[in-house]
Motif scaffolding. Structure first.
Motif, PDB file in Angstrom:
ATOM      1  N   MET A  98       0.841  -1.194   0.000  1.00 33.14           N
ATOM      2  CA  MET A  98       0.000   0.000   0.000  1.00 33.14           C
ATOM      3  C   MET A  98       0.878   1.248   0.000  1.00 33.14           C
ATOM      4  O   MET A  98       2.053   1.183   0.359  1.00 33.14           O
ATOM      5  N   ARG A  99       0.293   2.362  -0.382  1.00 31.30           N
ATOM      6  CA  ARG A  99       1.024   3.613  -0.247  1.00 31.30           C
ATOM      7  C   ARG A  99       1.228   3.909   1.232  1.00 31.30           C
ATOM      8  O   ARG A  99       0.463   3.466   2.093  1.00 31.30           O
ATOM      9  N   SER A 100       2.272   4.660   1.542  1.00 34.55           N
ATOM     10  CA  SER A 100       2.638   4.877   2.944  1.00 34.55           C
ATOM     11  C   SER A 100       1.508   5.549   3.724  1.00 34.55           C
ATOM     12  O   SER A 100       1.254   5.205   4.886  1.00 34.55           O
ATOM     13  N   LYS A 101       0.804   6.488   3.108  1.00 38.27           N
ATOM     14  CA  LYS A 101      -0.299   7.168   3.794  1.00 38.27           C
ATOM     15  C   LYS A 101      -1.443   6.204   4.067  1.00 38.27           C
ATOM     16  O   LYS A 101      -2.105   6.292   5.115  1.00 38.27           O
ATOM     17  N   ALA A 102      -1.689   5.275   3.123  1.00 32.54           N
ATOM     18  CA  ALA A 102      -2.808   4.345   3.290  1.00 32.54           C
ATOM     19  C   ALA A 102      -2.548   3.372   4.431  1.00 32.54           C
ATOM     20  O   ALA A 102      -3.422   3.132   5.270  1.00 32.54           O
ATOM     21  N   ILE A 103      -1.343   2.813   4.493  1.00 31.41           N
ATOM     22  CA  ILE A 103      -1.056   1.851   5.555  1.00 31.41           C
ATOM     23  C   ILE A 103      -1.028   2.550   6.901  1.00 31.41           C
ATOM     24  O   ILE A 103      -1.469   1.996   7.922  1.00 31.41           O
ATOM     25  N   ALA A 104      -0.532   3.797   6.941  1.00 32.21           N
ATOM     26  CA  ALA A 104      -0.508   4.548   8.196  1.00 32.21           C
ATOM     27  C   ALA A 104      -1.914   4.887   8.659  1.00 32.21           C
ATOM     28  O   ALA A 104      -2.219   4.842   9.862  1.00 32.21           O
ATOM     29  N   GLY A 127       5.883   1.922  -5.211  1.00 30.68           N
ATOM     30  CA  GLY A 127       6.188   2.284  -6.585  1.00 30.68           C
ATOM     31  C   GLY A 127       7.426   3.159  -6.637  1.00 30.68           C
ATOM     32  O   GLY A 127       8.345   2.929  -7.411  1.00 30.68           O
ATOM     33  N   TYR A 128       7.420   4.196  -5.781  1.00 31.33           N
ATOM     34  CA  TYR A 128       8.537   5.132  -5.662  1.00 31.33           C
ATOM     35  C   TYR A 128       8.862   5.295  -4.188  1.00 31.33           C
ATOM     36  O   TYR A 128       7.958   5.288  -3.344  1.00 31.33           O
ATOM     37  N   SER A 129      10.114   5.460  -3.865  1.00 30.77           N
ATOM     38  CA  SER A 129      10.492   5.628  -2.475  1.00 30.77           C
ATOM     39  C   SER A 129       9.759   6.811  -1.854  1.00 30.77           C
ATOM     40  O   SER A 129       9.613   7.867  -2.471  1.00 30.77           O
ATOM     41  N   ARG A 130       9.310   6.623  -0.639  1.00 28.19           N
ATOM     42  CA  ARG A 130       8.622   7.708   0.082  1.00 28.19           C
ATOM     43  C   ARG A 130       9.584   8.831   0.446  1.00 28.19           C
ATOM     44  O   ARG A 130       9.160   9.889   0.926  1.00 28.19           O
ATOM     45  N   ARG A 131      10.892   8.634   0.228  1.00 22.41           N
ATOM     46  CA  ARG A 131      11.882   9.663   0.561  1.00 22.41           C
ATOM     47  C   ARG A 131      12.054  10.685  -0.553  1.00 22.41           C
ATOM     48  O   ARG A 131      12.830  11.625  -0.404  1.00 22.41           O
ATOM     49  N   GLY A 132      11.372  10.498  -1.689  1.00 25.75           N
ATOM     50  CA  GLY A 132      11.546  11.408  -2.816  1.00 25.75           C
ATOM     51  C   GLY A 132      10.255  12.093  -3.215  1.00 25.75           C
ATOM     52  O   GLY A 132       9.169  11.776  -2.711  1.00 25.75           O
ATOM     53  N   PRO A 133      10.337  13.038  -4.151  1.00 25.08           N
ATOM     54  CA  PRO A 133       9.153  13.829  -4.537  1.00 25.08           C
ATOM     55  C   PRO A 133       8.088  13.022  -5.271  1.00 25.08           C
ATOM     56  O   PRO A 133       6.941  13.466  -5.362  1.00 25.08           O
ATOM     57  N   ALA A 134       8.437  11.853  -5.820  1.00 22.48           N
ATOM     58  CA  ALA A 134       7.445  11.041  -6.530  1.00 22.48           C
ATOM     59  C   ALA A 134       6.755  10.035  -5.615  1.00 22.48           C
ATOM     60  O   ALA A 134       6.049   9.139  -6.083  1.00 22.48           O
ATOM     61  N   THR A 191      21.545 -10.627  15.521  1.00 24.98           N
ATOM     62  CA  THR A 191      21.509  -9.590  16.551  1.00 24.98           C
ATOM     63  C   THR A 191      20.234  -9.562  17.377  1.00 24.98           C
ATOM     64  O   THR A 191      20.202  -8.926  18.435  1.00 24.98           O
ATOM     65  N   GLY A 192      19.160 -10.180  16.873  1.00 22.48           N
ATOM     66  CA  GLY A 192      17.870 -10.083  17.545  1.00 22.48           C
ATOM     67  C   GLY A 192      17.088  -8.839  17.193  1.00 22.48           C
ATOM     68  O   GLY A 192      15.981  -8.623  17.694  1.00 22.48           O
ATOM     69  N   GLU A 193      17.646  -8.002  16.319  1.00 26.40           N
ATOM     70  CA  GLU A 193      17.010  -6.718  15.971  1.00 26.40           C
ATOM     71  C   GLU A 193      16.102  -6.850  14.756  1.00 26.40           C
ATOM     72  O   GLU A 193      16.523  -7.334  13.699  1.00 26.40           O
ATOM     73  N   GLY A 194      14.871  -6.387  14.890  1.00 27.48           N
ATOM     74  CA  GLY A 194      14.011  -6.205  13.730  1.00 27.48           C
ATOM     75  C   GLY A 194      14.323  -4.882  13.065  1.00 27.48           C
ATOM     76  O   GLY A 194      15.067  -4.054  13.596  1.00 27.48           O
ATOM     77  N   GLN A 195      13.743  -4.663  11.891  1.00 26.53           N
ATOM     78  CA  GLN A 195      13.953  -3.379  11.224  1.00 26.53           C
ATOM     79  C   GLN A 195      12.946  -3.184  10.097  1.00 26.53           C
ATOM     80  O   GLN A 195      12.248  -4.117   9.695  1.00 26.53           O
ATOM     81  N   GLU A 196      12.918  -1.960   9.593  1.00 32.09           N
ATOM     82  CA  GLU A 196      12.053  -1.607   8.468  1.00 32.09           C
ATOM     83  C   GLU A 196      12.860  -1.642   7.181  1.00 32.09           C
ATOM     84  O   GLU A 196      14.007  -1.194   7.134  1.00 32.09           O
ATOM     85  N   VAL A 197      12.253  -2.187   6.131  1.00 31.16           N
ATOM     86  CA  VAL A 197      12.885  -2.317   4.816  1.00 31.16           C
ATOM     87  C   VAL A 197      11.979  -1.632   3.799  1.00 31.16           C
ATOM     88  O   VAL A 197      10.754  -1.749   3.879  1.00 31.16           O
ATOM     89  N   GLU A 198      12.576  -0.916   2.871  1.00 29.74           N
ATOM     90  CA  GLU A 198      11.805  -0.279   1.798  1.00 29.74           C
ATOM     91  C   GLU A 198      12.346  -0.737   0.449  1.00 29.74           C
ATOM     92  O   GLU A 198      13.549  -0.676   0.204  1.00 29.74           O
ATOM     93  N   VAL A 199      11.458  -1.214  -0.413  1.00 24.03           N
ATOM     94  CA  VAL A 199      11.817  -1.615  -1.773  1.00 24.03           C
ATOM     95  C   VAL A 199      10.839  -0.933  -2.716  1.00 24.03           C
ATOM     96  O   VAL A 199       9.620  -1.088  -2.576  1.00 24.03           O
ATOM     97  N   SER A 200      11.351  -0.183  -3.679  1.00 22.31           N
ATOM     98  CA  SER A 200      10.471   0.503  -4.630  1.00 22.31           C
ATOM     99  C   SER A 200      10.795   0.060  -6.049  1.00 22.31           C
ATOM    100  O   SER A 200      11.950  -0.201  -6.393  1.00 22.31           O
ATOM    101  N   MET A 201       9.764   0.015  -6.866  1.00 20.50           N
ATOM    102  CA  MET A 201       9.922  -0.441  -8.243  1.00 20.50           C
ATOM    103  C   MET A 201      10.837   0.472  -9.041  1.00 20.50           C
ATOM    104  O   MET A 201      11.680   0.005  -9.801  1.00 20.50           O
ATOM    105  N   GLU A 203      13.302   2.722  -8.153  1.00 23.89           N
ATOM    106  CA  GLU A 203      14.713   2.645  -7.805  1.00 23.89           C
ATOM    107  C   GLU A 203      15.296   1.283  -8.176  1.00 23.89           C
ATOM    108  O   GLU A 203      16.433   1.182  -8.643  1.00 23.89           O
ATOM    109  N   THR A 204      14.506   0.225  -7.957  1.00 24.19           N
ATOM    110  CA  THR A 204      14.975  -1.120  -8.297  1.00 24.19           C
ATOM    111  C   THR A 204      15.267  -1.236  -9.783  1.00 24.19           C
ATOM    112  O   THR A 204      16.312  -1.738 -10.199  1.00 24.19           O
ATOM    113  N   MET A 205      14.334  -0.770 -10.618  1.00 22.19           N
ATOM    114  CA  MET A 205      14.519  -0.910 -12.054  1.00 22.19           C
ATOM    115  C   MET A 205      15.565   0.054 -12.598  1.00 22.19           C
ATOM    116  O   MET A 205      16.266  -0.266 -13.567  1.00 22.19           O
ATOM    117  N   ALA A 206      15.694   1.230 -11.977  1.00 25.67           N
ATOM    118  CA  ALA A 206      16.779   2.133 -12.387  1.00 25.67           C
ATOM    119  C   ALA A 206      18.125   1.462 -12.146  1.00 25.67           C
ATOM    120  O   ALA A 206      19.011   1.467 -13.011  1.00 25.67           O
TER     121      ALA A 206
END
Length: 401
Positions: A98-104, A127-134, A191-201, A203-206
């Motif tokens: 889902m888009r970041s706003k929708a899941i939140a 689709g696009y990283s939430r860290r960028g303008p797209a 380590t026992g540590e969980g974490q958040e992972v982001e994969v976007s189409m 950036e991946t295809m670029a």
């Protein structure tokens, strides 16, 4: 040798839809993970996009959701959210598309999920990283192919801008989501540590396109355009033969010398240095392809295949996807697995990797919509929370369509 698979004991809460995320979690299921696919009451749209043996069981859906369990939860309701939170408590992986706003807005951002289960690996498929303008743009395979340059390089190759004939962006991004999630799980094991992972189409295809197509543009100053010339040479295409077509790559010096010595010694006699090395041929690659193309018209496909096998030159006939089901090599290595389902047998293209101790395999058919809701909720001691109606507005933001 264990039949459980290398991911036995791993539980995945899967809120993905269409192809990118489901392809990732399909491989997890093949490798032994318990993948619980959370669907809205109307189901994943991919259930309806191609032919299938029953309504809601299209071929694409059945393939990328095999071996999973389907639980219908209406995440607009308190009961649906409570059931998902309970499921998260016992999960190793939470993955959504889902888009970041929708899941939140549903209350399942990383911080909220990690508050329930701090060691969880939380994978965002965007689709696009939430860290960028797209960040909020919708993304589908066709649009990502276009933005990453695939139609442009196809135009250089064929003279016409076209998509490639497979949903490449969805599948490459799905594989990337898989390896990223596995790396995070490996870190957690250490380590026992969980974490958040982001994969976007995008950036991946670029990154995928620029493996070879960064080329001269990587350097400062640039030494040439961002295209690898060999792959876009107009004469790089299946070669026409006397009775059909053939794929062949007469590329390195060993292959070239063997071909010239057996078929065209006159090329060396005319000018021994013109095409003598890979470096020289690479500088005039389209001319070289053209010379080979004219030569291969002189014999039949079978004659060339026989000769290329003798010369150890890579070559293959041109086949359709249908022919893969009868390919003697694929059948010899056991790629295909037949699974009995309520709608008849399905011959799945199975696991392409091999493990000596923990092999993967197709764990079972794709689930009917909501087939496992009661069982999943029973496991949580929460069967009474099962929602049965209403549409969910938590729509996926990406897919193949």
């Amino acid at each position: 040798m264990s039949a459980a698979g290398p991911l036995a004991g791993v539980r995945v809460v899967d809120l993905t839809a269409m192809v990118m995320g489901p392809y990732c979690t399909q491989i997890m299921a093949d490798m032994g993970a318990d993948v619980v696919k959370i669907e809205p009451p109307q189901g994943d749209n991919t259930r309806f996009i191609s032919v299938g043996p029953a309504p809601g069981m299209s071929g694409v859906f059945v393939n990328v959701n095999r071996g999973k369990r389907s639980a219908v939860l209406d995440l607009r309701t308190d009961d649906g959210k409570a059931a998902l939170r309970a499921l998260i408590e016992s999960a190793d992986v939470f993955i959504h598309s889902m888009r970041s706003k929708a899941i939140a807005s549903l209350g399942f951002s990383y911080d909220e999920v990690a508050a329930i289960n701090p060691t969880i690996v939380y994978t965002n498929c965007y689709g696009y990283s939430r860290r960028g303008p797209a960040a909020d743009r919708p993304a589908y395979d066709d649009t990502i192919q276009a933005e990453c340059g695939l139609p442009a390089v196809q135009e250089q190759l064929t003279g016409e801008a076209n998509y490639v004939g497979t949903i490449m962006a969805d599948k490459v991004a799905g594989l990337t989501a898989l390896y990223a999630t596995m790396m995070a799980l490996f870190h957690r094991e250490r380590t026992g540590e969980g974490q958040e992972v982001e994969v976007s189409m995008f950036e991946t295809m670029a990154s995928f396109m620029l493996v070879e197509h960064a080329n001269g543009a990587m350097f400062d100053p640039p030494l040439g355009p961002a295209v690898y010339p060999r792959t876009v040479a107009p004469n790089r295409r299946p070669y026409e033969t006397k009775d059909g077509h053939i794929a062949a790559l007469i590329y390195n010096d060993k292959h070239w010398n063997a071909f010239v010595g057996a078929v065209r010694p006159c090329w060396v006699e005319k000018d021994p240095t013109l095409y003598a090395t890979l470096e020289l041929r690479a500088k005039q690659i389209d001319t070289v392809y053209g010379l080979v193309a004219e030569t291969l018209k002189e014999r039949t496909t079978e004659e060339w295949l026989t000769l290329f096998e003798e010369l150890e030159i890579p070559a293959a006939p041109i086949h359709t996807p249908d022919a893969l089901f009868d390919n003697p090599h694929l059948n010899a290595v056991g790629l295909f697995e037949t699974v009995q389902t309520p709608h008849g047998p399905i011959r799945f293209p199975g696991v392409p990797t091999w493990f000596s101790r923990t092999p993967g395999h197709v764990r079972g058919p794709a689930p009917e919509l909501g087939a496992d809701t009661a069982a999943v909720l029973d496991e949580l001691g929460a069967r009474s929370t099962a929602p049965r109606t209403a549409d969910s507005d938590a729509e996926p933001a990406l897919g193949s369509g």
